[in-house]
Design a protein around this motif. Structure first.
Motif, PDB file in Angstrom:
ATOM      1  N   LEU A 245      35.088  85.381  -5.901  1.00 42.87           N
ATOM      2  CA  LEU A 245      36.127  84.829  -5.038  1.00 42.87           C
ATOM      3  C   LEU A 245      35.829  83.368  -4.781  1.00 42.87           C
ATOM      4  O   LEU A 245      34.671  82.951  -4.726  1.00 42.87           O
ATOM      5  CB  LEU A 245      36.160  85.561  -3.686  1.00 42.87           C
ATOM      6  N   ASN A 246      36.893  82.599  -4.590  1.00 40.04           N
ATOM      7  CA  ASN A 246      36.755  81.201  -4.179  1.00 40.04           C
ATOM      8  C   ASN A 246      38.023  80.852  -3.415  1.00 40.04           C
ATOM      9  O   ASN A 246      39.086  80.661  -4.003  1.00 40.04           O
ATOM     10  CB  ASN A 246      36.581  80.291  -5.402  1.00 40.04           C
ATOM     11  N   PHE A 247      37.912  80.807  -2.093  1.00 42.14           N
ATOM     12  CA  PHE A 247      39.108  80.566  -1.284  1.00 42.14           C
ATOM     13  C   PHE A 247      38.760  79.721  -0.065  1.00 42.14           C
ATOM     14  O   PHE A 247      37.575  79.477   0.232  1.00 42.14           O
ATOM     15  CB  PHE A 247      39.761  81.886  -0.862  1.00 42.14           C
ATOM     16  N   THR A 248      39.794  79.297   0.639  1.00 44.60           N
ATOM     17  CA  THR A 248      39.637  78.380   1.772  1.00 44.60           C
ATOM     18  C   THR A 248      39.941  79.102   3.077  1.00 44.60           C
ATOM     19  O   THR A 248      40.910  79.858   3.172  1.00 44.60           O
ATOM     20  CB  THR A 248      40.578  77.174   1.633  1.00 44.60           C
ATOM     21  N   ARG A 249      39.094  78.870   4.064  1.00 47.59           N
ATOM     22  CA  ARG A 249      39.330  79.325   5.427  1.00 47.59           C
ATOM     23  C   ARG A 249      39.493  78.107   6.324  1.00 47.59           C
ATOM     24  O   ARG A 249      38.896  77.054   6.076  1.00 47.59           O
ATOM     25  CB  ARG A 249      38.157  80.178   5.917  1.00 47.59           C
ATOM     26  N   TYR A 250      40.260  78.256   7.388  1.00 45.02           N
ATOM     27  CA  TYR A 250      40.496  77.114   8.270  1.00 45.02           C
ATOM     28  C   TYR A 250      40.862  77.612   9.662  1.00 45.02           C
ATOM     29  O   TYR A 250      41.267  78.776   9.849  1.00 45.02           O
ATOM     30  CB  TYR A 250      41.606  76.219   7.715  1.00 45.02           C
ATOM     31  N   GLY A 251      40.700  76.740  10.640  1.00 44.88           N
ATOM     32  CA  GLY A 251      41.031  77.099  12.014  1.00 44.88           C
ATOM     33  C   GLY A 251      41.165  75.876  12.890  1.00 44.88           C
ATOM     34  O   GLY A 251      40.597  74.812  12.599  1.00 44.88           O
ATOM     35  N   ILE A 252      41.947  76.002  13.963  1.00 41.25           N
ATOM     36  CA  ILE A 252      42.110  74.932  14.949  1.00 41.25           C
ATOM     37  C   ILE A 252      41.875  75.513  16.335  1.00 41.25           C
ATOM     38  O   ILE A 252      42.051  76.719  16.558  1.00 41.25           O
ATOM     39  CB  ILE A 252      43.509  74.289  14.872  1.00 41.25           C
ATOM     40  N   HIS A 253      41.468  74.663  17.270  1.00 44.94           N
ATOM     41  CA  HIS A 253      41.190  75.153  18.622  1.00 44.94           C
ATOM     42  C   HIS A 253      41.388  74.053  19.646  1.00 44.94           C
ATOM     43  O   HIS A 253      41.254  72.859  19.342  1.00 44.94           O
ATOM     44  CB  HIS A 253      39.755  75.678  18.716  1.00 44.94           C
ATOM     45  N   THR A 254      41.690  74.475  20.870  1.00 44.48           N
ATOM     46  CA  THR A 254      41.818  73.566  22.011  1.00 44.48           C
ATOM     47  C   THR A 254      41.456  74.319  23.281  1.00 44.48           C
ATOM     48  O   THR A 254      41.794  75.494  23.428  1.00 44.48           O
ATOM     49  CB  THR A 254      43.258  73.015  22.126  1.00 44.48           C
ATOM     50  N   GLN A 255      40.765  73.633  24.180  1.00 44.16           N
ATOM     51  CA  GLN A 255      40.425  74.225  25.469  1.00 44.16           C
ATOM     52  C   GLN A 255      40.352  73.129  26.525  1.00 44.16           C
ATOM     53  O   GLN A 255      39.862  72.023  26.252  1.00 44.16           O
ATOM     54  CB  GLN A 255      39.083  74.958  25.391  1.00 44.16           C
ATOM     55  N   ALA A 256      40.867  73.435  27.715  1.00 41.17           N
ATOM     56  CA  ALA A 256      40.849  72.488  28.823  1.00 41.17           C
ATOM     57  C   ALA A 256      40.239  73.148  30.042  1.00 41.17           C
ATOM     58  O   ALA A 256      40.536  74.314  30.343  1.00 41.17           O
ATOM     59  CB  ALA A 256      42.259  71.990  29.133  1.00 41.17           C
ATOM     60  N   SER A 257      39.387  72.420  30.755  1.00 38.88           N
ATOM     61  CA  SER A 257      38.680  72.970  31.914  1.00 38.88           C
ATOM     62  C   SER A 257      38.702  71.961  33.054  1.00 38.88           C
ATOM     63  O   SER A 257      38.712  70.747  32.831  1.00 38.88           O
ATOM     64  CB  SER A 257      37.223  73.307  31.557  1.00 38.88           C
ATOM     65  N   ARG A 258      38.687  72.500  34.273  1.00 39.77           N
ATOM     66  CA  ARG A 258      38.669  71.618  35.442  1.00 39.77           C
ATOM     67  C   ARG A 258      38.164  72.381  36.658  1.00 39.77           C
ATOM     68  O   ARG A 258      38.282  73.609  36.732  1.00 39.77           O
ATOM     69  CB  ARG A 258      40.071  71.070  35.741  1.00 39.77           C
ATOM     70  N   LYS A 259      37.604  71.627  37.614  1.00 37.37           N
ATOM     71  CA  LYS A 259      37.217  72.183  38.899  1.00 37.37           C
ATOM     72  C   LYS A 259      38.128  71.645  39.997  1.00 37.37           C
ATOM     73  O   LYS A 259      38.554  70.485  39.955  1.00 37.37           O
ATOM     74  CB  LYS A 259      35.758  71.850  39.214  1.00 37.37           C
ATOM     75  N   PHE A 260      38.401  72.514  40.982  1.00 41.88           N
ATOM     76  CA  PHE A 260      39.264  72.155  42.105  1.00 41.88           C
ATOM     77  C   PHE A 260      38.542  72.456  43.415  1.00 41.88           C
ATOM     78  O   PHE A 260      37.485  73.090  43.434  1.00 41.88           O
ATOM     79  CB  PHE A 260      40.562  72.982  42.056  1.00 41.88           C
ATOM     80  N   PHE A 261      39.170  72.016  44.518  1.00 47.88           N
ATOM     81  CA  PHE A 261      38.701  72.338  45.860  1.00 47.88           C
ATOM     82  C   PHE A 261      37.219  72.027  46.027  1.00 47.88           C
ATOM     83  O   PHE A 261      36.398  72.913  46.293  1.00 47.88           O
ATOM     84  CB  PHE A 261      38.978  73.809  46.205  1.00 47.88           C
ATOM     85  N   LYS A 262      36.917  70.730  45.851  1.00 53.94           N
ATOM     86  CA  LYS A 262      35.538  70.264  45.985  1.00 53.94           C
ATOM     87  C   LYS A 262      34.600  71.025  45.054  1.00 53.94           C
ATOM     88  O   LYS A 262      33.470  71.363  45.408  1.00 53.94           O
ATOM     89  CB  LYS A 262      35.064  70.369  47.437  1.00 53.94           C
ATOM     90  N   GLU A 263      35.110  71.299  43.867  1.00 55.64           N
ATOM     91  CA  GLU A 263      34.370  71.925  42.767  1.00 55.64           C
ATOM     92  C   GLU A 263      33.961  73.364  43.046  1.00 55.64           C
ATOM     93  O   GLU A 263      33.092  73.917  42.368  1.00 55.64           O
ATOM     94  CB  GLU A 263      33.142  71.090  42.380  1.00 55.64           C
ATOM     95  N   ARG A 264      34.648  74.013  43.988  1.00 54.74           N
ATOM     96  CA  ARG A 264      34.359  75.427  44.240  1.00 54.74           C
ATOM     97  C   ARG A 264      35.146  76.339  43.299  1.00 54.74           C
ATOM     98  O   ARG A 264      34.713  77.453  43.002  1.00 54.74           O
ATOM     99  CB  ARG A 264      34.658  75.782  45.698  1.00 54.74           C
ATOM    100  N   LEU A 265      36.303  75.885  42.834  1.00 55.55           N
ATOM    101  CA  LEU A 265      37.120  76.672  41.912  1.00 55.55           C
ATOM    102  C   LEU A 265      37.071  76.030  40.535  1.00 55.55           C
ATOM    103  O   LEU A 265      37.368  74.846  40.378  1.00 55.55           O
ATOM    104  CB  LEU A 265      38.571  76.724  42.401  1.00 55.55           C
ATOM    105  N   GLY A 266      36.691  76.809  39.540  1.00 54.02           N
ATOM    106  CA  GLY A 266      36.678  76.327  38.171  1.00 54.02           C
ATOM    107  C   GLY A 266      37.627  77.154  37.314  1.00 54.02           C
ATOM    108  O   GLY A 266      37.626  78.392  37.389  1.00 54.02           O
TER     109      GLY A 266
END
Length: 778
Positions: free
Chosen positions: A441-462
């Motif tokens: 076999l000789n084939f191509t695999r691929y993938g994309i990704h995105t993630q966003a993170s943040r803290k709120f309320f004086k960094e008590r909520l993530g």
């Protein structure tokens, strides 16, 4: 010993203090050895050195204005061969009047707030019963067990199969972390990674960030340290089964420079297990080499290039015992001849933006597994071929990850493109299960990704949310990447102002491509029989609560549920491949259909104490169920990993004068197996055939083993000598083993005709196993 000589036996520790997000050096940070008046302040590079310390074990604390302090626990300072100690500090939250905010020593991130466990270098190096084997060390972590009997390094996480995990070495994916690895899976009897390389190991058993592909149960990250960029150091380790040499130092360093921008660390390890096996007349001789290396070059404060790799050479040869015994003969009949080698190499470039708005990482890597696996009717003479698997799989990967800090948000995005190359010449001589094909076999695999993170309320909520999609050019519908859309969301909240209580939860969907052994299986004309298989799907729901008992200890309770769809099911045996992968054969080299369902669920309790008052410990109890279906999706059967009860304890106490005693306790409940189909096995012997319609009818006794280790260190001018003595199975417990079958023979070992299959009487394997090792650092 003269007082003048003793006075020279002092230790020092050096390292860097940086911002955890931007990697910017923190100038003027304070680093202290707790319990002493010794300390240092970082220079313009964030570098510090604490000198003239008494060799002993310390907790080391780094502090900087506007940042949360961080303590590194269980740091052993020696007179020779001490690696850098690196801190990454996090900006502090707003302080509340009258409230002391407690820094969490068990740091997690918004995208992975659950099920994250970390081991320090000292915990790795002195792990009892591990024999410096990182794969065995991982089995001390909560929710992690090995295969039946504990003789293999399969990583079973909360009832998931061994091939559901992925492994990363400094961001470079490595498919195999064991010698004699099971192709299509990742387990084996001996780990191939060198413990002297690691700054730490991190296990995520849920809430996987979107940058990691092909994972269903766990992500294991092995963080390698850079080689010493100031002076040359060497570590020599000799144990009961192997010897290893690790060396490191600066490259291209001029005489007037204190440190070089280029450093290396490299090791080679050689087994002599085959000599011990031959001396006690065992029927097989495992022989292996491995190597590991890392080369780092810092162009400037914002650009770093890393070249790293690991590889192994493995061979199992046959040793015919001088005297006949039924159990030895059965082992000799069924043991395969294995000739295997593997290599992984990767080049990564990390570019940190000058405005501290983020960084990007670009990596190019390749990994190869070459596996020749043969079984014979007469293995001693290598006559009567039963099974031949001569295959090679290779991946060439290009990864790009971009991390940006956008106001209060942290955004990570990127992609991966990889070329998969697989070839196999395979033949099985069996009237019911036989096949013969040669394919590539000789084939191509691929993938994309995105993630966003943040803290709120004086960094008590993530909060964190992301997705990824993957595709390939081989499978039917493989380019329809929307079918692998895998969203994920996690949240964590600190309930009280002192930050002692926190609740965490996550939900996500994850996908894994079937192993190449499945995708490359063909008929005699070369037609691929499994092109219509699907990505395996797993949905996770996890929630838990954590409480910081003290600045160095915590307790947590976590519940988890994993649901599987489209698991490959064997057409011949009607069993989900989720039950397989814990043996020495090849996983997936057969016709399958993506028809299986599965589920694992349970609850986990954890108590963890970092090194304080000379003591450290990890105690965990996991109760879980693991069950899968075959073609009948209404009938769930217990999986081979459905042990229900898992208890792990690892702890140690450090006495004065550099003595340490540590212990490991493991308890694993009954193991469900499918009984042997004696009629089918007799017809296909030495191949063992199981009746998987009765999966779970056979229950092995619980596994219960306690290991003890004693360490003693001597510090001399510029070098350190460490002796350790290990005792495995100190309470002489009978360890469970699968029933063994062989052909009926006379007292001279000749097969009695007509052939009869007999069950071999179970042997006593409750012995105490002592071993001795030495470590020299200079």
């Amino acid at each position: 010993m003269p007082h003048s000589l003793i006075a020279q036996n002092v230790a020092q520790v050096s390292g860097y203090v940086r911002d955890v997000k931007t990697n910017e050096p923190l100038i003027g940070a304070t680093v202290l050895l707790e319990g002493t008046e010794l300390g240092a302040v970082t220079d313009v590079n964030g570098y510090f050195t604490i000198r003239n310390a008494t060799p002993a074990t310390y907790n080391v604390k780094a502090s900087f204005v506007g940042y949360q302090s961080q303590t590194k626990f269980n740091i052993v300072l020696k007179s020779g061969g001490i690696p850098d100690l690196n801190f990454e500090l996090q900006e502090s939250v707003e302080q509340l009047e009258g409230v002391t905010v407690r820094a969490n020593p068990f740091r997690k991130t918004e995208d992975t707030p659950l099920s994250v466990q970390k081991l320090s270098p000292e915990e790795i190096a002195t792990y009892p019963g591990g024999n410096n084997d990182i794969a065995k060390v991982v089995q001390s972590l909560p929710g992690v067990s090995g295969s039946v009997g504990g003789f293999r390094n399969d990583v079973i996480i909360r009832g998931g199969a061994p091939n559901e995990n992925v492994y990363y070495l400094d961001g470079i994916e490595i498919p195999n972390i064991n010698h004699f690895s099971t192709q299509g899976s990742a387990g084996g009897p001996v780990g191939l990674l060198n413990v002297s390389f690691f700054e730490g190991v991190t296990l995520s058993s849920s809430a996987f960030p979107s940058q990691y592909d092909n994972v269903l149960s766990g992500v294991l990250q092995f963080d390698q340290r850079n080689g010493n960029n100031r002076e040359y150091q060497t570590n020599i380790r000799v144990s009961s089964s192997e010897a290893a040499v690790t060396t490191e130092g600066p490259l291209f360093k001029s005489k007037n420079e204190e440190q070089s921008n280029t450093s290396f660390i490299a090791s080679v390890r050689r087994s002599y297990l085959q000599l011990l096996f031959q001396a006690i007349d065992l029927p097989f001789l495992p022989d292996y080499w491995d190597y590991q290396y890392k080369l780092s070059h810092k162009f400037d404060n914002y650009n770093e290039l890393i070249f790293t790799g690991v590889g192994s050479l493995d061979n199992i040869s046959i040793n015919v015992p001088d005297e006949f015994s039924p159990d030895q003969q059965a082992t000799l009949d069924q043991i395969p001849i294995i000739d295997q080698w593997s290599t992984t190499a990767g080049l990564s470039w990390k570019n940190r933006f000058k405005d501290n708005s983020g960084f990007m990482t670009t990596a190019l890597s390749t990994n190869i597994l070459n596996n020749r696996f043969q079984q014979f009717d007469d293995v001693a003479e290598q006559e009567g071929l039963v099974f031949n698997n001569d295959s090679q799989e290779q991946e060439i990967k290009f990864r790009y990850n971009l991390t940006k800090f956008l106001n209060e948000w942290t955004v990570n995005t990127g992609f991966i493109v990889q070329q998969a190359i697989y070839s196999n010449k395979s033949e099985r001589i069996d009237s019911a299960r036989g096949f013969s094909y040669s394919n590539s076999l000789n084939f191509t695999r691929y993938g994309i990704h995105t993630q966003a993170s943040r803290k709120f309320f004086k960094e008590r909520l993530g909060v964190s949310a992301g997705f990824r999609m993957d595709g390939n050019t081989l499978m039917e519908g493989g380019n329809a990447i929307y079918k692998t859309f895998s969203p994920r969301f996690s949240v964590s909240y600190q309930l009280d102002e002192a930050r002692k209580w926190s609740v965490n939860a996550s939900i996500g969907r994850y996908y894994k491509i079937p192993p190449y052994t499945i995708l490359g299986f063909a008929d005699s004309t070369g037609n691929l029989l499994n092109k219509n298989t699907k990505y395996i799907q797993s949905d996770h729901l996890v929630a838990g609560i954590e409480y910081l008992l003290t600045p160095s200890s915590r307790i947590s309770i976590e519940g988890f549920y994993k649901k599987y769809e489209d698991y490959p099911v064997s057409v011949v045996d009607s069993v989900s491949l989720a039950n397989l992968g814990g043996g020495f054969s090849v996983l997936g080299n057969e016709n399958v259909e993506s028809a299986g369902l599965g589920r694992t669920f349970g609850i986990e309790f954890l108590y963890q104490r970092k090194f304080t008052k000379n003591f450290y410990a990890i105690l965990a109890y996991t109760f879980y169920k693991s069950e899968f279906t075959g073609f009948n999706q209404e009938q769930y059967l217990p999986s081979t990993w459905d042990n229900r009860n898992l208890i792990t304890f690892t702890g140690g106490y450090k006495f004065g004068n550099n003595w340490e005693v540590s212990a490991r306790v493991r308890y694993l409940g009954q193991t469900p197996l499918a009984p042997v189909d004696e009629e089918a096995t007799l017809a296909s012997y030495p191949t063992i055939i199981r009746n998987y319609s009765r999966q779970g009818d056979l229950l092995l006794d619980p596994f219960n083993q306690t290991d003890l280790r004693i360490d003693k260190k001597w510090n001399f001018p510029k070098w350190t000598f460490n002796v350790f003595l290990e005792f495995q199975n100190v309470f002489v417990q009978q360890l469970p083993s699968e029933p063994n079958y062989g052909l009926l023979r006379d007292d001279n070992g000749n097969v009695i005709t007509p052939r009869q299959l007999v069950k071999i009487e179970e042997l006593d394997n409750s012995s105490l196993l002592p071993s001795l090792g030495i470590v020299i650092d200079f």
